[in-house]
Design a protein around this motif. Structure first.
Motif, PDB file in Angstrom:
ATOM      1  N   GLU A   1       2.781  10.060  -9.585  1.00 62.25           N
ATOM      2  CA  GLU A   1       1.973  10.293 -10.788  1.00 62.25           C
ATOM      3  C   GLU A   1       1.190  11.594 -10.679  1.00 62.25           C
ATOM      4  O   GLU A   1       1.081  12.362 -11.640  1.00 62.25           O
ATOM      5  N   LEU A   2       0.665  11.861  -9.467  1.00 63.92           N
ATOM      6  CA  LEU A   2      -0.061  13.102  -9.246  1.00 63.92           C
ATOM      7  C   LEU A   2       0.842  14.315  -9.407  1.00 63.92           C
ATOM      8  O   LEU A   2       0.471  15.321 -10.035  1.00 63.92           O
ATOM      9  N   GLU A   3       2.055  14.247  -8.867  1.00 65.42           N
ATOM     10  CA  GLU A   3       3.004  15.346  -9.015  1.00 65.42           C
ATOM     11  C   GLU A   3       3.374  15.556 -10.478  1.00 65.42           C
ATOM     12  O   GLU A   3       3.499  16.694 -10.949  1.00 65.42           O
ATOM     13  N   GLN A   4       3.550  14.454 -11.233  1.00 63.63           N
ATOM     14  CA  GLN A   4       3.873  14.563 -12.650  1.00 63.63           C
ATOM     15  C   GLN A   4       2.728  15.215 -13.421  1.00 63.63           C
ATOM     16  O   GLN A   4       2.948  16.069 -14.285  1.00 63.63           O
ATOM     17  N   GLN A   5       1.498  14.811 -13.084  1.00 58.43           N
ATOM     18  CA  GLN A   5       0.339  15.418 -13.731  1.00 58.43           C
ATOM     19  C   GLN A   5       0.223  16.896 -13.391  1.00 58.43           C
ATOM     20  O   GLN A   5      -0.148  17.715 -14.249  1.00 58.43           O
TER      21      GLN A   5
ATOM     22  N   ARG B   1       0.825  -1.200   0.000  1.00 57.34           N
ATOM     23  CA  ARG B   1       0.000   0.000   0.000  1.00 57.34           C
ATOM     24  C   ARG B   1       0.861   1.253   0.000  1.00 57.34           C
ATOM     25  O   ARG B   1       0.554   2.240  -0.664  1.00 57.34           O
ATOM     26  N   GLY B   2       1.965   1.208   0.751  1.00 53.77           N
ATOM     27  CA  GLY B   2       2.874   2.354   0.765  1.00 53.77           C
ATOM     28  C   GLY B   2       3.477   2.611  -0.607  1.00 53.77           C
ATOM     29  O   GLY B   2       3.577   3.756  -1.070  1.00 53.77           O
ATOM     30  N   LEU B   3       3.900   1.511  -1.280  1.00 57.24           N
ATOM     31  CA  LEU B   3       4.461   1.661  -2.627  1.00 57.24           C
ATOM     32  C   LEU B   3       3.408   2.209  -3.593  1.00 57.24           C
ATOM     33  O   LEU B   3       3.703   3.055  -4.446  1.00 57.24           O
ATOM     34  N   ALA B   4       2.170   1.691  -3.461  1.00 64.96           N
ATOM     35  CA  ALA B   4       1.100   2.174  -4.344  1.00 64.96           C
ATOM     36  C   ALA B   4       0.822   3.655  -4.104  1.00 64.96           C
ATOM     37  O   ALA B   4       0.631   4.439  -5.045  1.00 64.96           O
TER      38      ALA B   4
END
Length: 309
Positions: free
Chosen positions: A64-68, A54-57
């Motif tokens: 991914e959110l930061e990249q977006q 869960r931590g890795l996810a």
């Protein structure tokens, strides 16, 4: 089953007889504890692995959110730059449109069009019955393309209007340099070009101009635009103004009371160049008007009767 308990303190021992249920309970405790420990360790390991996954996810989703967010910020920056460029382009087009309006008004005045025929201060008159409405959505690329087409049309109109302005300016210049009309605002012809009796000797003589009589001090005007080549007193002419009009044409205005121009001045058609007088060889207030074509005196009558182009 018998269990012997030995006391280290007293050195004695005791024996306990276990029944069937007691033996079963003891066996269960001896075997269940290790199994429970193993099961607990397994469950703890599973939970730890699940937490790790869960931590890795969550980390992956955060990345991914930061990249977006970065991509969104970059897209926003690009959109702002495009909007600024389009705004600047629109401002330039508006400035050019203002210039075209001013040029159109100038051309309307130059062409002597009727007032209101081309009113550039108002929107063009358009209309028609109500038609079916439809929605058109434009994106940035479409708007850029439309602005490009509009700019191309403006450039084409500017070139056409500039050519028209040049043609009208040349026409105005030709009209200004076209010898026509009388050299006075008010008055009458007192003597024509050609043979006549000299007013001082009474003998036949040749008159090289036309005399226009009038009130002393009234304006003497140029019959065409040109450059003043001489002002001053000359024998027989009195106070005189001479103007060169190009194409070999020169006009003279004599017997003036006072000159209003000086050599080198550029005069326009209808401009006052002197005041009527009676200087020189004259019997009264008048203008002696002469026309020279390529250095030869010609009859001014045909130019006096001319109308404007």
């Amino acid at each position: 089953m018998k269990v012997i308990l030995i006391s280290r303190k007293h050195g004695g021992s005791r024996s306990v007889e276990l029944g069937r249920w007691s033996r079963a309970l003891l066996s269960l405790c001896c075997l269940g504890l290790p199994l429970g420990l193993v099961a607990g360790g397994y469950l703890l390991g599973q939970e730890s692995e699940a937490n790790s996954m869960r931590g890795l996810a969550l980390d992956s989703l955060q990345d991914e959110l930061e990249q977006q967010q970065k991509e969104l910020a970059e897209l926003q920056t690009q959109a702002e730059r495009k909007m600024q460029a389009m705004t600047l382009n629109l401002a330039q087009l508006q400035a050019r449109m203002t210039r075209l309006d001013a040029l159109g008004q100038h051309l309307t005045a130059m062409a002597d069009l009727e007032e209101g025929e081309f009113d550039f201060s108002r929107p063009p008159a358009i209309g028609g019955p109500i038609g079916a409405e439809f929605n058109v959505e434009y994106d940035t690329a479409d708007l850029s393309a439309e602005l490009g087409l509009f700019e191309a049309r403006l450039t084409d109109r500017e070139q056409q209007l500039e050519i028209l302005e040049t043609l009208l300016a040349n026409r105005k210049l030709e009209e200004q340099s076209w010898l026509s009309g009388r050299p006075i605002e008010k008055g009458w012809i007192s003597s024509y070009y050609g043979k006549r009796n000299d007013p001082f000797t009474g003998k036949p003589a040749f008159h090289h101009g036309i005399d226009f009589a009038g009130k002393e001090g009234t304006n003497v005007i140029a019959v065409a635009s040109g450059v003043v080549t001489y002002t001053g007193s000359r024998s027989g002419y009195g106070e005189m103004v001479e103007i060169s009009h190009g194409d070999g044409f020169v006009t003279r205005y004599s017997h003036n009371k006072e000159s209003l121009v000086k050599p080198g001045d550029v005069v326009r058609k209808g401009q006052a160049i002197a005041l009527m007088g009676s200087t020189g060889r004259s019997t009264g207030a008048h203008v002696h008007y002469e026309v020279f074509k390529h250095g030869r005196s010609v009859d001014p009558s045909s130019y006096v009767r001319r109308t404007r182009r």
